[in-house]
Design a protein around this motif. Structure first.
Motif, PDB file in Angstrom:
ATOM      1  N   THR A 175       3.731   8.060  11.379  1.00  0.00           N
ATOM      2  CA  THR A 175       2.490   7.800  10.640  1.00  0.00           C
ATOM      3  C   THR A 175       1.311   7.534  11.579  1.00  0.00           C
ATOM      4  O   THR A 175       0.193   7.337  11.106  1.00  0.00           O
ATOM      5  CB  THR A 175       2.665   6.596   9.706  1.00  0.00           C
ATOM      6  OG1 THR A 175       2.962   5.426  10.489  1.00  0.00           O
ATOM      7  CG2 THR A 175       3.806   6.826   8.721  1.00  0.00           C
ATOM      8  N   ALA A 230       3.089  -4.538  -2.550  1.00  0.00           N
ATOM      9  CA  ALA A 230       2.810  -3.641  -1.427  1.00  0.00           C
ATOM     10  C   ALA A 230       1.422  -3.896  -0.851  1.00  0.00           C
ATOM     11  O   ALA A 230       1.239  -3.961   0.374  1.00  0.00           O
ATOM     12  CB  ALA A 230       2.947  -2.188  -1.883  1.00  0.00           C
ATOM     13  N   VAL A 231       0.435  -4.045  -1.734  1.00  0.00           N
ATOM     14  CA  VAL A 231      -0.943  -4.259  -1.278  1.00  0.00           C
ATOM     15  C   VAL A 231      -1.064  -5.592  -0.544  1.00  0.00           C
ATOM     16  O   VAL A 231      -1.654  -5.669   0.549  1.00  0.00           O
ATOM     17  CB  VAL A 231      -1.913  -4.203  -2.470  1.00  0.00           C
ATOM     18  CG1 VAL A 231      -3.312  -4.649  -2.049  1.00  0.00           C
ATOM     19  CG2 VAL A 231      -1.964  -2.793  -3.050  1.00  0.00           C
ATOM     20  N   SER A 274       1.285  -7.330   0.970  1.00  0.00           N
ATOM     21  CA  SER A 274       2.003  -7.308   2.243  1.00  0.00           C
ATOM     22  C   SER A 274       1.203  -6.565   3.310  1.00  0.00           C
ATOM     23  O   SER A 274       1.167  -6.978   4.476  1.00  0.00           O
ATOM     24  CB  SER A 274       3.382  -6.669   2.069  1.00  0.00           C
ATOM     25  OG  SER A 274       3.283  -5.291   1.754  1.00  0.00           O
ATOM     26  N   LYS A 275       0.521  -5.476   2.915  1.00  0.00           N
ATOM     27  CA  LYS A 275      -0.291  -4.729   3.872  1.00  0.00           C
ATOM     28  C   LYS A 275      -1.526  -5.516   4.288  1.00  0.00           C
ATOM     29  O   LYS A 275      -1.946  -5.459   5.447  1.00  0.00           O
ATOM     30  CB  LYS A 275      -0.698  -3.383   3.272  1.00  0.00           C
ATOM     31  CG  LYS A 275       0.449  -2.385   3.164  1.00  0.00           C
ATOM     32  CD  LYS A 275       1.061  -2.118   4.523  1.00  0.00           C
ATOM     33  CE  LYS A 275       2.209  -1.134   4.438  1.00  0.00           C
ATOM     34  NZ  LYS A 275       2.859  -0.942   5.788  1.00  0.00           N
ATOM     35  N   ASP A 300      -0.281  -8.051   6.728  1.00  0.00           N
ATOM     36  CA  ASP A 300       0.130  -7.401   7.969  1.00  0.00           C
ATOM     37  C   ASP A 300      -1.081  -6.982   8.806  1.00  0.00           C
ATOM     38  O   ASP A 300      -1.075  -7.106  10.036  1.00  0.00           O
ATOM     39  CB  ASP A 300       0.995  -6.177   7.642  1.00  0.00           C
ATOM     40  CG  ASP A 300       1.486  -5.468   8.897  1.00  0.00           C
ATOM     41  OD1 ASP A 300       1.838  -6.164   9.869  1.00  0.00           O
ATOM     42  OD2 ASP A 300       1.511  -4.226   8.911  1.00  0.00           O
ATOM     43  N   GLY A 301      -2.120  -6.499   8.133  1.00  0.00           N
ATOM     44  CA  GLY A 301      -3.272  -5.996   8.875  1.00  0.00           C
ATOM     45  C   GLY A 301      -4.377  -6.992   9.098  1.00  0.00           C
ATOM     46  O   GLY A 301      -5.375  -6.662   9.756  1.00  0.00           O
ATOM     47  N   GLU A 341       4.845 -11.629   4.392  1.00  0.00           N
ATOM     48  CA  GLU A 341       4.827 -10.162   4.481  1.00  0.00           C
ATOM     49  C   GLU A 341       6.197  -9.566   4.173  1.00  0.00           C
ATOM     50  O   GLU A 341       6.327  -8.637   3.368  1.00  0.00           O
ATOM     51  CB  GLU A 341       4.376  -9.739   5.881  1.00  0.00           C
ATOM     52  CG  GLU A 341       4.402  -8.234   6.098  1.00  0.00           C
ATOM     53  CD  GLU A 341       4.251  -7.866   7.563  1.00  0.00           C
ATOM     54  OE1 GLU A 341       4.553  -6.711   7.900  1.00  0.00           O
ATOM     55  OE2 GLU A 341       3.852  -8.738   8.369  1.00  0.00           O
ATOM     56  N   GLU A 363       7.452  -7.455   0.801  1.00  0.00           N
ATOM     57  CA  GLU A 363       8.026  -6.116   0.916  1.00  0.00           C
ATOM     58  C   GLU A 363       9.359  -6.029   0.175  1.00  0.00           C
ATOM     59  O   GLU A 363       9.697  -4.973  -0.380  1.00  0.00           O
ATOM     60  CB  GLU A 363       8.201  -5.735   2.384  1.00  0.00           C
ATOM     61  CG  GLU A 363       6.884  -5.435   3.092  1.00  0.00           C
ATOM     62  CD  GLU A 363       7.077  -4.932   4.502  1.00  0.00           C
ATOM     63  OE1 GLU A 363       8.242  -4.922   4.982  1.00  0.00           O
ATOM     64  OE2 GLU A 363       6.086  -4.542   5.150  1.00  0.00           O
TER      65      GLU A 363
END
Length: 238
Positions: free
Chosen positions: A106, A167-168, A170-171, A174-175, A197, A201
């Motif tokens: 990715t 999902a949102v 956790s991202k 993470d970011g 996080e 997930e």
């Protein structure tokens, strides 16, 4: 029995109870390492190949198994993208996207680096394009029914929305350090953010599994429901 007929109005409260129970489980799994586990066990708890990662991968396999079991061969061919995306998410959870190539498939580094063999670039591009096509068909064929389900409070749509929310979030977690660095704010990753996080997930496959169960209620449950609807009324005793 058609998929649209099987999912409507069956066990709605039951699946909302499952979603509530899943939320309690996620909260417990977040509190457990933060409040009770020593550091060495906490690292194993959240490590690559640890219990949380394994449970997450297993959750996606449950989704795949439910789809394969409940959908007809014709439906599987028509909605192949559902199985493909679930399998891809399972493999991603097990870090297959980074284990077999020089760089993460990715990441643009894989495709622009002169040190990466052409075959690796072709394989990575093929996987990414295939997943892009799968998500395109998912949105094209399912977005309208998903929005309709949300408006009418259908359990399947609500569970999918919960999975998307996990999902949102956790991202975002993470970011956060790298995104804030761009703004001149420097934050070190801490155990708390890592716990949130990883557990979020895990929530993705849990809610997707509930969505699959709600969309395809078990045949035993359908049989009992049908029997209750057609059962003859008892004759009055004279």
């Amino acid at each position: 029995m058609a998929w649209s007929e099987r999912k409507t109005g069956y066990g709605k409260g039951h699946y909302f109870n499952q979603m509530g129970l899943a939320l309690l489980v996620l909260v417990f799994l977040i509190a457990l390492p933060l409040a009770f586990l020593p550091e060495d066990i906490r690292k194993f708890y959240l490590s690559e190949g640890g219990p949380i990662e394994v449970f997450s991968a297993a959750g996606y396999l449950i989704v795949v198994a439910t789809l394969v079991r409940e959908m007809s061969y014709r439906e599987l061919l028509k909605r192949w993208y559902l199985v493909a995306i679930a399998i891809a998410m399972c493999l991603r959870e097990l870090d297959f996207h980074a284990h077999f190539t020089t760089h993460n498939i990715t990441k643009t580094t894989l495709y622009i680096s002169p040190d990466v063999p052409l075959l690796e670039k072709l394989i990575g591009a093929t996987v990414v394009i295939a997943l892009g096509v799968a998500f395109y068909f998912l949105i094209k064929d399912g977005l309208r029914s998903f929005v309709h389900g949300l408006r009418h409070g259908e359990a399947t749509a609500i569970a999918i929305a919960a999975a998307i929310g996990c999902a949102v979030l956790s991202k975002v977690i993470d970011g956060a350090p790298s995104n804030l660095t761009f703004l001149g704010i420097h934050l070190a990753r801490i155990d708390t953010s890592t716990v949130f996080e990883e557990i979020l997930e895990l929530g993705i496959p849990i809610y997707l599994a509930i969505a699959a169960f709600a969309a395809f209620p078990t045949q035993d449950g359908l049989t009992r429901r049908a029997a209750g609807q057609v059962a003859p009324k008892p004759r009055p005793v004279t």
